[in-house]
Design a protein around this motif. Sequence first.
Motif, PDB file in Angstrom:
ATOM      1  N   ALA A  12       1.005 -10.680   2.170  1.00 18.51           N
ATOM      2  CA  ALA A  12       2.012 -10.150   1.241  1.00 18.51           C
ATOM      3  C   ALA A  12       3.407 -10.680   1.583  1.00 18.51           C
ATOM      4  O   ALA A  12       4.154 -11.108   0.698  1.00 18.51           O
ATOM      5  N   ASP A  34       4.487 -10.272  14.147  1.00 18.90           N
ATOM      6  CA  ASP A  34       4.119 -10.084  15.556  1.00 18.90           C
ATOM      7  C   ASP A  34       2.934 -10.961  15.984  1.00 18.90           C
ATOM      8  O   ASP A  34       2.592 -11.002  17.160  1.00 18.90           O
ATOM      9  N   GLU A  35       2.319 -11.676  15.048  1.00 25.19           N
ATOM     10  CA  GLU A  35       1.270 -12.617  15.456  1.00 25.19           C
ATOM     11  C   GLU A  35       1.919 -13.975  15.731  1.00 25.19           C
ATOM     12  O   GLU A  35       3.015 -14.258  15.233  1.00 25.19           O
ATOM     13  N   ARG A  42      -6.888 -13.775   5.880  1.00 28.37           N
ATOM     14  CA  ARG A  42      -7.864 -13.085   6.717  1.00 28.37           C
ATOM     15  C   ARG A  42      -9.308 -13.145   6.225  1.00 28.37           C
ATOM     16  O   ARG A  42     -10.221 -13.083   7.058  1.00 28.37           O
ATOM     17  N   LYS A  47     -16.140 -14.381   7.556  1.00 31.48           N
ATOM     18  CA  LYS A  47     -17.059 -15.186   6.741  1.00 31.48           C
ATOM     19  C   LYS A  47     -17.126 -16.585   7.354  1.00 31.48           C
ATOM     20  O   LYS A  47     -17.650 -16.754   8.447  1.00 31.48           O
ATOM     21  N   ALA A  80       8.940  -6.037  14.742  1.00 27.20           N
ATOM     22  CA  ALA A  80      10.030  -5.181  14.279  1.00 27.20           C
ATOM     23  C   ALA A  80       9.803  -3.814  14.893  1.00 27.20           C
ATOM     24  O   ALA A  80       8.698  -3.261  14.785  1.00 27.20           O
ATOM     25  N   THR A 107       3.840  -4.820   6.588  1.00 25.10           N
ATOM     26  CA  THR A 107       3.246  -4.725   7.924  1.00 25.10           C
ATOM     27  C   THR A 107       1.730  -4.551   7.911  1.00 25.10           C
ATOM     28  O   THR A 107       1.117  -4.459   8.979  1.00 25.10           O
ATOM     29  N   ARG A 128      -9.564  -7.924  13.016  1.00 24.57           N
ATOM     30  CA  ARG A 128      -8.450  -7.838  12.078  1.00 24.57           C
ATOM     31  C   ARG A 128      -7.711  -9.171  12.003  1.00 24.57           C
ATOM     32  O   ARG A 128      -7.344  -9.633  10.943  1.00 24.57           O
ATOM     33  N   ASP A 276      -0.990  -4.007   2.141  1.00 33.37           N
ATOM     34  CA  ASP A 276      -1.889  -2.988   2.700  1.00 33.37           C
ATOM     35  C   ASP A 276      -1.166  -1.744   3.210  1.00 33.37           C
ATOM     36  O   ASP A 276      -1.776  -0.684   3.339  1.00 33.37           O
ATOM     37  N   SER A 298      -6.419  -5.492  -0.272  1.00 30.32           N
ATOM     38  CA  SER A 298      -7.035  -6.694  -0.836  1.00 30.32           C
ATOM     39  C   SER A 298      -6.022  -7.817  -0.939  1.00 30.32           C
ATOM     40  O   SER A 298      -4.813  -7.583  -1.014  1.00 30.32           O
ATOM     41  N   VAL A 299      -6.549  -9.023  -0.956  1.00 33.00           N
ATOM     42  CA  VAL A 299      -5.723 -10.213  -1.120  1.00 33.00           C
ATOM     43  C   VAL A 299      -5.010 -10.170  -2.475  1.00 33.00           C
ATOM     44  O   VAL A 299      -3.818 -10.462  -2.576  1.00 33.00           O
TER      45      VAL A 299
HETATM   46  P1  FAD Z   1      -1.627  -8.501   6.630  1.00 35.12           P
HETATM   47  O1  FAD Z   1      -2.166  -9.755   6.052  1.00 35.12           O
HETATM   48  O2  FAD Z   1      -2.450  -7.745   7.606  1.00 35.12           O
HETATM   49  O3  FAD Z   1      -0.219  -8.867   7.304  1.00 35.12           O
HETATM   50  C1  FAD Z   1       0.565  -7.932   7.982  1.00 35.12           C
HETATM   51  C2  FAD Z   1       1.194  -8.622   9.159  1.00 35.12           C
HETATM   52  O4  FAD Z   1       2.242  -7.811   9.690  1.00 35.12           O
HETATM   53  C3  FAD Z   1       0.215  -8.850  10.307  1.00 35.12           C
HETATM   54  O5  FAD Z   1       0.358 -10.141  10.786  1.00 35.12           O
HETATM   55  C4  FAD Z   1       0.670  -7.821  11.340  1.00 35.12           C
HETATM   56  O6  FAD Z   1       0.339  -8.202  12.646  1.00 35.12           O
HETATM   57  C5  FAD Z   1       2.153  -7.816  11.094  1.00 35.12           C
HETATM   58  N1  FAD Z   1       2.879  -6.640  11.598  1.00 35.12           N
HETATM   59  C6  FAD Z   1       2.485  -5.349  11.597  1.00 35.12           C
HETATM   60  N2  FAD Z   1       3.450  -4.556  12.112  1.00 35.12           N
HETATM   61  C7  FAD Z   1       4.481  -5.381  12.425  1.00 35.12           C
HETATM   62  C8  FAD Z   1       5.780  -5.157  12.988  1.00 35.12           C
HETATM   63  N3  FAD Z   1       6.198  -3.937  13.307  1.00 35.12           N
HETATM   64  N4  FAD Z   1       6.564  -6.227  13.192  1.00 35.12           N
HETATM   65  C9  FAD Z   1       6.149  -7.481  12.858  1.00 35.12           C
HETATM   66  N5  FAD Z   1       4.952  -7.753  12.313  1.00 35.12           N
HETATM   67  C10 FAD Z   1       4.126  -6.698  12.113  1.00 35.12           C
HETATM   68  N6  FAD Z   1      -9.445  -8.899   1.053  1.00 35.12           N
HETATM   69  C11 FAD Z   1     -10.053  -9.378  -0.057  1.00 35.12           C
HETATM   70  O7  FAD Z   1      -9.513  -9.211  -1.147  1.00 35.12           O
HETATM   71  N7  FAD Z   1     -11.246 -10.037   0.030  1.00 35.12           N
HETATM   72  C12 FAD Z   1     -11.881 -10.235   1.212  1.00 35.12           C
HETATM   73  O8  FAD Z   1     -12.967 -10.824   1.249  1.00 35.12           O
HETATM   74  C13 FAD Z   1     -11.256  -9.765   2.407  1.00 35.12           C
HETATM   75  N8  FAD Z   1     -11.808  -9.983   3.617  1.00 35.12           N
HETATM   76  C14 FAD Z   1     -11.166  -9.556   4.743  1.00 35.12           C
HETATM   77  C15 FAD Z   1     -11.721  -9.815   5.983  1.00 35.12           C
HETATM   78  C16 FAD Z   1     -11.096  -9.400   7.144  1.00 35.12           C
HETATM   79  C17 FAD Z   1     -11.709  -9.697   8.481  1.00 35.12           C
HETATM   80  C18 FAD Z   1      -9.874  -8.666   7.063  1.00 35.12           C
HETATM   81  C19 FAD Z   1      -9.195  -8.181   8.318  1.00 35.12           C
HETATM   82  C20 FAD Z   1      -9.312  -8.395   5.830  1.00 35.12           C
HETATM   83  C21 FAD Z   1      -9.948  -8.841   4.655  1.00 35.12           C
HETATM   84  N9  FAD Z   1      -9.396  -8.595   3.399  1.00 35.12           N
HETATM   85  C22 FAD Z   1     -10.015  -9.074   2.277  1.00 35.12           C
HETATM   86  C23 FAD Z   1      -8.147  -7.812   3.252  1.00 35.12           C
HETATM   87  C24 FAD Z   1      -6.919  -8.694   3.157  1.00 35.12           C
HETATM   88  O9  FAD Z   1      -6.923  -9.681   4.154  1.00 35.12           O
HETATM   89  C25 FAD Z   1      -5.677  -7.822   3.273  1.00 35.12           C
HETATM   90  O10 FAD Z   1      -5.702  -6.886   2.214  1.00 35.12           O
HETATM   91  C26 FAD Z   1      -4.381  -8.618   3.220  1.00 35.12           C
HETATM   92  O11 FAD Z   1      -4.290  -9.487   4.319  1.00 35.12           O
HETATM   93  C27 FAD Z   1      -3.183  -7.686   3.187  1.00 35.12           C
HETATM   94  O12 FAD Z   1      -1.999  -8.403   3.303  1.00 35.12           O
HETATM   95  P2  FAD Z   1      -0.740  -7.756   4.023  1.00 35.12           P
HETATM   96  O13 FAD Z   1       0.312  -8.799   4.069  1.00 35.12           O
HETATM   97  O14 FAD Z   1      -0.428  -6.454   3.429  1.00 35.12           O
HETATM   98  O15 FAD Z   1      -1.241  -7.455   5.505  1.00 35.12           O
END
Ligand code: FAD
Length: 408
Positions: A12, A34-35, A42, A47, A80, A107, A128, A276, A298-299
């Motif tokens: 996101a 933080d990664e 992901r 897969k 953060a 996050t 994760r 998320d 979800s993505v």
């Molecule tokens: P994320 O991609 O998790 O990114 C959040 C980031 O913020 C992470 O890097 C985290 O470490 C970082 N962070 C957290 N707190 C802090 C902080 N305080 N300071 C700095 N950084 C921080 N979705 C689908 O639609 N289809 C699929 O097939 C599917 N398969 C998946 C398989 C796996 C193994 C996983 C784990 C998830 C899967 N998902 C799938 C879900 C999808 O990957 C997530 O919904 C999506 O990544 C959400 O995006 P996001 O940016 O909200 O969170």
Amino acid sequence: AAGIVVAGAGQAGFQLAASLREGGFRDPITLVGDETALPYQRPPLSKAYLAGKTDAEGLFLRQPGFFAEHAIAHRPGIRAVAIDRAGRRLHLSDGQSLAYDHLVLATGARNRPLPVPGADFPNVRQLRGLADADALRTALGEARAIVVIGAGFIGLEFAAVAAARGLSVTVVEAADRPMARAVSPEIAQFFRSAHEAMGVRFAFGAGVTAVTGRDGRATGITLADGRELPADFILIGIGVLPNRELAAEAGLPAEDGVRVDAFLATPDPAMSAIGDCVRFPSPFAHGLSPDGTVRIESVQNAIDQGRCLAARLNGKPAAYGALPWFWSDQGPHKLQIAGLSGPGDTSVVRGSGPAFSVFRFRDGALSAVESVDRAADHMIARRLLAAGTRLTPEQAADPGFDLKALAM
Ligand code: FAD
């Protein structure tokens, strides 16, 4: 100008930054994550990447050059830690702080811990991030028998990869079927059989009371009924918790997700949240929660919310109303879901044999369509649901009814 600071450099956060630049945003953009890796996707972690069919390069959302070219400052390996809302500064784990005009929380979520004794043995694993997947790839190569706790999407995808590698796999689940909260009983039954055909064993209605171990390592688990299941390692996949603490500690509403309005705005006009970590009102959530809000992992949701917020910050505000859709690859089968179903929704099965779809209805209206190896149904379903086209259960059940024509 201080510009936009994004906490979280995942799906996101990355999308927001990229879409801001695409839309002509000129002020600074800083992505704090933080990664240590570049922003990556992901889904392959459970897969193709887990199965060794793609490398880390294949996961990155963009190559390193993209960030410099688009003047997006990516700060990897930094957390953060606190928000100073009055002073508009984000405090970081390296002791520094960043000024912002607008702060975006992206996050994500973290895995829910298993609250039983022994869950902290080093070979009790989770999935994760990239680092987890790397550790699991190695562990899979050394293991013979494993236990997966939780028959959700990630647990089942993992089980399928492990079984394909010839490991003995047992999936333990508290509910009476796989993916119980997410899909219809019909789809759950199909995937139960499909996994059993791949050699996966299930224990349903099973409560885990302890992880047993010896010499500092887990050797198996104990179930509430007294059964002991031996394992070389254990994967926990019992769902996620939204990373909501930054918002909560800054005094913003954040019960089960950072609360945002239809425009993805928090009550602080200088803060928004996406992905998320967010609980938001959705036009597709009617009848699913008392206040019409949902949290979606979800993505699709991460990308569409990143785009929607970027448009607002570029001066083109619109309420977020994108249709939710999702997929999961389990062994040879692809599950695709359009819409949001609830536990009380009724089911109409369309198609027979190995490829079929389940049309779900709530209050007489189509709520979701779950397809197994029927990509065409999924694409039609997305159109029908996004447009709010009326479809009756009788029409859905009639193999002669032309769904495609209805969706045109
Ligand atoms: P994320 O991609 O998790 O990114 C959040 C980031 O913020 C992470 O890097 C985290 O470490 C970082 N962070 C957290 N707190 C802090 C902080 N305080 N300071 C700095 N950084 C921080 N979705 C689908 O639609 N289809 C699929 O097939 C599917 N398969 C998946 C398989 C796996 C193994 C996983 C784990 C998830 C899967 N998902 C799938 C879900 C999808 O990957 C997530 O919904 C999506 O990544 C959400 O995006 P996001 O940016 O909200 O969170």
